[in-house]
Design a protein around this motif. Structure first.
Motif, PDB file in Angstrom:
ATOM      1  N   HIS A  53       0.808  -1.214   0.000  1.00 54.14           N
ATOM      2  CA  HIS A  53       0.000   0.000   0.000  1.00 54.14           C
ATOM      3  C   HIS A  53       0.844   1.268   0.000  1.00 54.14           C
ATOM      4  CE1 HIS A  53       0.904  -0.913   4.216  1.00 54.14           C
ATOM      5  NE2 HIS A  53       0.927   0.400   4.386  1.00 54.14           N
ATOM      6  N   ASN A  54       2.166   1.133  -0.073  1.00 58.30           N
ATOM      7  CA  ASN A  54       3.019   2.319  -0.084  1.00 58.30           C
ATOM      8  C   ASN A  54       2.867   3.098  -1.390  1.00 58.30           C
ATOM      9  OD1 ASN A  54       4.583   0.370   1.913  1.00 58.30           O
ATOM     10  ND2 ASN A  54       5.218   2.444   2.349  1.00 58.30           N
ATOM     11  N   PRO A  55       3.201   4.393  -1.396  1.00 55.99           N
ATOM     12  CA  PRO A  55       3.041   5.208  -2.602  1.00 55.99           C
ATOM     13  C   PRO A  55       3.939   4.744  -3.745  1.00 55.99           C
ATOM     14  CG  PRO A  55       4.132   6.449  -0.853  1.00 55.99           C
ATOM     15  CD  PRO A  55       3.643   5.186  -0.233  1.00 55.99           C
ATOM     16  N   PRO A  56       3.707   5.260  -4.953  1.00 58.26           N
ATOM     17  CA  PRO A  56       4.367   4.727  -6.152  1.00 58.26           C
ATOM     18  C   PRO A  56       5.874   4.891  -6.184  1.00 58.26           C
ATOM     19  CG  PRO A  56       3.027   6.659  -6.689  1.00 58.26           C
ATOM     20  CD  PRO A  56       2.666   6.252  -5.307  1.00 58.26           C
ATOM     21  N   GLU A  57       6.430   5.796  -5.404  1.00 58.69           N
ATOM     22  CA  GLU A  57       7.888   5.967  -5.420  1.00 58.69           C
ATOM     23  C   GLU A  57       8.612   4.895  -4.613  1.00 58.69           C
ATOM     24  OE1 GLU A  57       6.272   9.022  -2.341  1.00 58.69           O
ATOM     25  OE2 GLU A  57       5.686   8.196  -4.294  1.00 58.69           O
ATOM     26  N   TYR A  58       7.873   3.950  -4.048  1.00 59.15           N
ATOM     27  CA  TYR A  58       8.448   2.833  -3.308  1.00 59.15           C
ATOM     28  C   TYR A  58       8.377   1.540  -4.120  1.00 59.15           C
ATOM     29  CZ  TYR A  58       8.547   5.259   1.228  1.00 59.15           C
ATOM     30  OH  TYR A  58       8.829   6.112   2.272  1.00 59.15           O
ATOM     31  N   ALA A  93     -10.256  -1.557  -7.509  1.00 57.92           N
ATOM     32  CA  ALA A  93      -8.924  -2.183  -7.479  1.00 57.92           C
ATOM     33  C   ALA A  93      -7.830  -1.197  -7.113  1.00 57.92           C
ATOM     34  CB  ALA A  93      -8.607  -2.799  -8.835  1.00 57.92           C
ATOM     35  N   MET A  94      -8.147   0.086  -7.055  1.00 56.77           N
ATOM     36  CA  MET A  94      -7.155   1.128  -6.786  1.00 56.77           C
ATOM     37  C   MET A  94      -5.963   1.018  -7.726  1.00 56.77           C
ATOM     38  SD  MET A  94      -7.327   1.569  -2.625  1.00 56.77           S
ATOM     39  CE  MET A  94      -7.012   3.337  -2.725  1.00 56.77           C
ATOM     40  N   HIS A  95      -6.216   0.553  -8.957  1.00 62.16           N
ATOM     41  CA  HIS A  95      -5.218   0.376 -10.019  1.00 62.16           C
ATOM     42  C   HIS A  95      -4.208  -0.720  -9.693  1.00 62.16           C
ATOM     43  CE1 HIS A  95      -6.749   4.027 -11.849  1.00 62.16           C
ATOM     44  NE2 HIS A  95      -6.462   4.729 -10.768  1.00 62.16           N
ATOM     45  N   GLY A  96      -4.489  -1.537  -8.680  1.00 65.88           N
ATOM     46  CA  GLY A  96      -3.523  -2.530  -8.241  1.00 65.88           C
ATOM     47  C   GLY A  96      -3.752  -3.901  -8.835  1.00 65.88           C
ATOM     48  N   SER A  97      -3.123  -4.893  -8.227  1.00 64.66           N
ATOM     49  CA  SER A  97      -3.075  -6.240  -8.791  1.00 64.66           C
ATOM     50  C   SER A  97      -4.317  -7.075  -8.528  1.00 64.66           C
ATOM     51  CB  SER A  97      -1.842  -6.970  -8.254  1.00 64.66           C
ATOM     52  OG  SER A  97      -0.667  -6.314  -8.683  1.00 64.66           O
ATOM     53  N   ASP A 145      -2.518   1.380 -13.593  1.00 64.07           N
ATOM     54  CA  ASP A 145      -1.852   2.665 -13.511  1.00 64.07           C
ATOM     55  C   ASP A 145      -0.705   2.514 -12.523  1.00 64.07           C
ATOM     56  OD1 ASP A 145      -0.923   5.204 -13.097  1.00 64.07           O
ATOM     57  OD2 ASP A 145      -2.851   6.081 -12.518  1.00 64.07           O
ATOM     58  N   PRO A 146       0.541   2.436 -13.000  1.00 65.29           N
ATOM     59  CA  PRO A 146       1.675   2.214 -12.106  1.00 65.29           C
ATOM     60  C   PRO A 146       1.861   3.297 -11.047  1.00 65.29           C
ATOM     61  CG  PRO A 146       2.310   1.833 -14.384  1.00 65.29           C
ATOM     62  CD  PRO A 146       0.954   2.478 -14.419  1.00 65.29           C
ATOM     63  N   THR A 147       1.221   4.467 -11.248  1.00 65.28           N
ATOM     64  CA  THR A 147       1.318   5.538 -10.245  1.00 65.28           C
ATOM     65  C   THR A 147       0.164   5.501  -9.261  1.00 65.28           C
ATOM     66  OG1 THR A 147       0.049   7.212 -11.458  1.00 65.28           O
ATOM     67  CG2 THR A 147       2.380   6.947 -12.045  1.00 65.28           C
ATOM     68  N   PHE A 148      -0.775   4.584  -9.446  1.00 61.35           N
ATOM     69  CA  PHE A 148      -1.962   4.466  -8.580  1.00 61.35           C
ATOM     70  C   PHE A 148      -2.704   5.792  -8.461  1.00 61.35           C
ATOM     71  CE2 PHE A 148       1.283   1.476  -6.896  1.00 61.35           C
ATOM     72  CZ  PHE A 148       0.687   0.303  -7.303  1.00 61.35           C
ATOM     73  N   GLY A 149      -2.754   6.519  -9.582  1.00 61.43           N
ATOM     74  CA  GLY A 149      -3.441   7.805  -9.553  1.00 61.43           C
ATOM     75  C   GLY A 149      -2.701   8.858  -8.752  1.00 61.43           C
ATOM     76  N   GLY A 150      -1.420   8.587  -8.461  1.00 62.18           N
ATOM     77  CA  GLY A 150      -0.610   9.554  -7.731  1.00 62.18           C
ATOM     78  C   GLY A 150      -0.748   9.482  -6.226  1.00 62.18           C
ATOM     79  N   GLU A 151      -1.348   8.428  -5.697  1.00 66.17           N
ATOM     80  CA  GLU A 151      -1.492   8.308  -4.247  1.00 66.17           C
ATOM     81  C   GLU A 151      -1.204   6.887  -3.792  1.00 66.17           C
ATOM     82  OE1 GLU A 151      -5.514   9.353  -3.318  1.00 66.17           O
ATOM     83  OE2 GLU A 151      -6.309   7.419  -3.955  1.00 66.17           O
TER      84      GLU A 151
END
Length: 458
Positions: free
Chosen positions: A102-107, A177-181, A205-211
């Motif tokens: 659940h960590n942000p996309p920069e992780y 899905a919050m753009h996830g798996s 969306d690999p950035t999860f919408g930026g959050e």
């Protein structure tokens, strides 16, 4: 090597630290760990929807194959519980999951799953840290191979069988899905069981919408609106790797994870027997439900690895934590937000989850929790906790102390069934003070009393 540390649930870091050379060192450590354990079996590698995850997965697979292991790589990003169940179902030597959950996309991150699919215990992760090294390779003739595999098909068939082929005809479910798996897995599983599924954020969306892809109420506004306004009967949301589940009901909106655990355990006791495992910060209502059914609840430290170990040691029916991770022992001793959606949809089809929650609150009490932080240098944390032992007042916030627990931090149980917990933060120079009571006002009183108890000792 100093940048690689396996915490509560694997190694996670921002991408300036989580680099391919370091990931390859983890792969070598896993290869050496498995070789030392004498397990030459195949290894599964999965990954989440982040941009870098497939590349890291391929790097891990290459290192393992160079060390003689047969490697199965998921053909697409997949939920962590799917990989964990595959390790268990196929009797594999282990699995590696590239995910920052659940960590942000920069992780990004990686976790090792031992045989059986449960989270790795410290003796395993400590050994992995000790074995971190630059990758090596066997002679070409001795190397293993890498091939893609489909993990989800067998998992989904198992899930349907495990949930006793539930009939969800007529049930309207909104799924985020919050753009996830979880996309194309949780929603398709629900639809295959007969539900009418409205899909939200099921594009990759690999950035999860930026959050952060975390299924908390403040991040699920559209999903909550669809359910509470009557467009759907029930809502589900997975986090980035779908090992956690958020549940939305018509009356409550986002269902508190503590109450969700109580609903799940009570439902499973309709057809099964067994105790429950919960973390120190999870509701004591679980204990009261267990006692009412002649069962026992077991308290363990924070971290699902300890929940999973408790599930094994006590042959429990279920295990869970207040952050929304739950596992059913007969299925998998690990968090699973995919199967859980199907199980809870089946429970709702029999009787609405709101009614079940109403009955639990009427019989066992409402659940109210809170948490505050007290600044404390890291080198003072242990001393503060030690100072509480044997130096407690007879009453806290006007109620007598009944018992003390030290499974994780320092927990005070009061005679009215409420509790106060002090435990160290693992990431900040702070002590966390938690409380549970039957009203929000009482929680605030307990938190204030807990802060007053701790602050003079820092």
């Amino acid at each position: 090597m100093e940048h690689i540390s396996f915490g509560t649930d694997g190694w996670r870091a921002t991408l300036d630290t989580f680099t391919e050379p370091r990931v390859r060192m983890v792969g070598q450590a896993v290869a050496d760990h498995l070789r030392a354990a004498g397990d030459p079996g195949a290894v599964a590698v999965g990954y989440d929807a982040r941009d870098t995850s497939r590349g890291f997965a391929d790097a891990l697979a290459e290192v393992l194959a160079d060390n003689g292991f047969e490697v199965l790589v998921s053909e697409r990003d997949c939920p962590t519980p799917v990989l964990a169940w595959t390790v268990r179902d196929r009797g594999l030597a282990g699995g590696l999951m590239v995910t920052a959950s659940h960590n942000p996309p920069e992780y990004n991150g990686v976790k090792f799953l031992p045989p059986g699919g449960a989270p790795a215990l410290p003796e395993v992760t400590d050994d992995l840290e000790d074995r971190l090294a630059e990758p090596t390779a066997l002679p070409e003739a001795d190397r293993g191979t890498v091939r893609e595999d489909t993990f989800t098909a067998a998992y989904c068939q198992h899930a349907v069988d495990f949930a006793a082929d539930p009939d969800l005809d007529g049930l309207r479910i909104a799924y985020d899905a919050m753009h996830g798996s979880g996309r194309g897995v949780t929603d398709d599983l629900l639809a295959a069981a007969g539900a009418s599924v409205e899909r939200l954020r099921t594009d990759r969306d690999p950035t999860f919408g930026g959050e952060s892809p975390e299924p908390t109420a403040e991040r699920l506004g559209d999903l909550v609106a669809r359910v509470t306004e009557g467009d759907a009967d029930l809502g589900f949301a997975n986090d980035g790797d779908a090992d956690r589940l958020g549940v939305i009901t018509p009356e409550r909106g986002s269902l508190d994870p503590n109450l969700l655990y109580a609903v799940l355990y009570d439902y499973l006791l309709d057809s099964g027997t067994g105790g429950a495992v919960r973390t120190v910060s999870t509701t004591s209502v679980i204990d009261r439900i267990a006692e009412a059914h002649g069962e026992r609840a077991v308290e363990v430290p924070v971290g699902f690895k300890w929940v999973a170990e408790g599930m094994r040691e006590h042959d429990a029916l279920v295990g869970g934590e207040e952050s929304g991770g739950f596992g059913i022992t007969a299925h998998l001793r690990n968090k699973d937000g995919v199967l859980l959606a199907l199980v809870l949809a089946a429970a709702h089809a029999e009787r609405p989850l709101d009614e079940r929650a109403d009955d639990i609150e009427a019989e066992f009490g409402e659940i109210h929790q809170g948490r505050v932080s007290v600044t404390c240098p890291d080198d003072r944390k242990a001393a503060v906790l030690d100072s509480l032992d044997g130096d407690l007042p007879e009453t806290i916030a006007g109620v007598a102390v009944a018992d003390v627990g030290t499974a994780d931090g320092f927990k005070v149980f009061l005679e009215d069934g409420t509790w106060l917990l002090v435990r160290p933060s693992g990431t900040e120079p702070k002590l966390r003070v938690y409380a549970e009571a039957d009203s929000a006002e009482r929680v605030e009183e307990l938190l204030a009393a807990g802060s007053d108890l701790v602050e003079p000792r820092v």
